[in-house]
Design an enzyme around this catalytic site. Sequence first.
Site, PDB file in Angstrom:
ATOM      1  N   VAL A 112       2.311   1.949  -3.469  1.00 46.21           N
ATOM      2  CA  VAL A 112       1.296   2.485  -4.383  1.00 46.21           C
ATOM      3  C   VAL A 112       1.041   3.962  -4.088  1.00 46.21           C
ATOM      4  O   VAL A 112       0.922   4.776  -5.013  1.00 46.21           O
ATOM      5  CB  VAL A 112      -0.007   1.671  -4.276  1.00 46.21           C
ATOM      6  N   HIS A 113       0.975   4.320  -2.812  1.00 50.69           N
ATOM      7  CA  HIS A 113       0.791   5.727  -2.455  1.00 50.69           C
ATOM      8  C   HIS A 113       1.992   6.572  -2.909  1.00 50.69           C
ATOM      9  O   HIS A 113       1.827   7.712  -3.361  1.00 50.69           O
ATOM     10  CB  HIS A 113       0.603   5.873  -0.940  1.00 50.69           C
ATOM     11  N   GLU A 114       3.179   6.011  -2.781  1.00 54.58           N
ATOM     12  CA  GLU A 114       4.372   6.743  -3.235  1.00 54.58           C
ATOM     13  C   GLU A 114       4.354   6.921  -4.751  1.00 54.58           C
ATOM     14  O   GLU A 114       4.835   7.941  -5.272  1.00 54.58           O
ATOM     15  CB  GLU A 114       5.631   5.992  -2.801  1.00 54.58           C
ATOM     16  N   SER A 153       0.828  -1.202   0.000  1.00 57.61           N
ATOM     17  CA  SER A 153       0.000   0.000   0.000  1.00 57.61           C
ATOM     18  C   SER A 153       0.867   1.258   0.000  1.00 57.61           C
ATOM     19  O   SER A 153       0.561   2.235  -0.702  1.00 57.61           O
ATOM     20  CB  SER A 153      -0.927  -0.008   1.221  1.00 57.61           C
ATOM     21  N   THR A 172       1.728   7.485  -6.523  1.00 57.42           N
ATOM     22  CA  THR A 172       0.870   8.645  -6.804  1.00 57.42           C
ATOM     23  C   THR A 172       1.647   9.949  -6.619  1.00 57.42           C
ATOM     24  O   THR A 172       1.460  10.902  -7.381  1.00 57.42           O
ATOM     25  CB  THR A 172      -0.366   8.650  -5.894  1.00 57.42           C
TER      26      THR A 172
END
Length: 526
Positions: free
Chosen positions: A462-464, A459, A466
């Site tokens: 994936v945030h990184e 998770s 963005t």
Amino acid sequence: MMPIPVARVDSETQMQAIKRNAKKERSKIHNFPSKSQEIGGSMKGFEEDLKEYDIMEDMKSHDLVLIKKNAQISNRYDKKGELRSRFGDISFNQSRSIFDSSIMDTSFRGFFILAWMAVGMLALKTLVEYERNNTRIYTSNIIRIMRKDLIKVGFADLLMYLSMYATFFLQKLIKNGYLDWDNTGMYLQHIYQCSFLFFWLLTAKRMEFPWIGKIFLLLHSLVMLMKMHSYAFYNGYLFKIQKELEFSQRHLKNKKQKLDKETSAALQKSVEFCKFELASQSTTSPFPSNVNLKNWFWYTMYPTVVYEIDYPLTNEIRWEYVGTKMLGIFGVIFLMILVAESWLYPLALEAIQLRKLPVSQRVSPYIFILLEMAPPFLLMYMLVFYLIWELILNAVAELTGFADRSFYSEWWNSVSWDEFARDWNLPVHRFLLRHVYHSSISAFQLSRYNATLFTFLLSSFVHELTMYVIFGKFRGYLLYFQMAQIPLTYLSRTKFMADRKILGNSIFWLGISTGPSLLCSLYLVF
């Protein structure tokens, strides 16, 4: 992956005896064709031995895999010893969203209305200031960025949606017997998913879409990616169960095959579980009849990223409800534009100017930018939540008849970061629970702690990603801060914090109030 019960052959000696007998008979036929009359009477027995040998070899090939997965056999039974489905971890039920029920139907609805009136007056004040300065909001920098390449971004999004259908056609090939899920289908699905994500990332970059267009395509591609993965691995698992059922039934029905009690019992348990697993998925569309275009299309429309054959559905569309949500969507987007244009955009430009200074000279002005950015960023954070999880998802759910409206829980009462992670975004939480956390335990035999760590790490990456799409550089700030939530979670479970709910919630809101602005300013300045 779910295990298959261990089915053991009688003995290696028996296998070798049958094998030697089969080779001996083959040698007779090949070397002495003139004696075919002499051995004609034994041909029937030879064919029976050869058939039994092939079956035994089939069982032996499975035996190695089954022994390796024997440790997972308990996954098929609960603590009471009753059968349980692999997909029993998540259930969809008819429900209303919290703001539609727990807020508007209680005595606190006045505060809810007052909060929106305050936001509305703030927006009105901002519009008056624009008018006094002889400027128009529709000519603002934010709207200019949003309008740039709007048609191209929409067309790319349509093509991206249509490319999802490759997953459906792959499952169709498996259903019709052209491919096998374990040997081919699963690997093709993994390859396609990776290609799908990177292709559309590169497409958005090469087309030089504005950062709003890029982040929209990224987030929507991640939604589509989760949808494809859930659909493929749900049906792929059931294809495997169906194959196991046929395998076990075939050997149990073979009367000439001698099975010991242990093997027979394992095969009977296998048949019992497989029938239970397949029957428990749906009462209206038994597997694999669900692998059809209509079922796939509606799944892609539903506001969920976890596939099920059946979902709870409503009987009619409440158009007044849809109209209310649509007005809310446009109203909140307008408020977000005002907040971004009036407060965040000027601060972002100021932060970008600091990059020209040496690092030592950036620290002091950076602190003031951070303090100025925190209030509008917190407001933007809340508006984004309300826009997506309350307005957009509920509008889509109403239009498609999707009855489960639990898209979020009471995350604002969180006293720890793991509680927030569960309640903030329930659709994605369900996906991570089923397809990352539980799958990593069953497929890689990870412990619960390691599975939690793996889920958090995935998770965080994936945030990184963005952040990389928005700012065009990899710094790892978000990755670091998100992984730092793990020790904070254990801290919240200590005896000191156990009964201090108000303190825990205050710490949580301190992080929410400062975290987004801190991360954004870090990426802009450093």
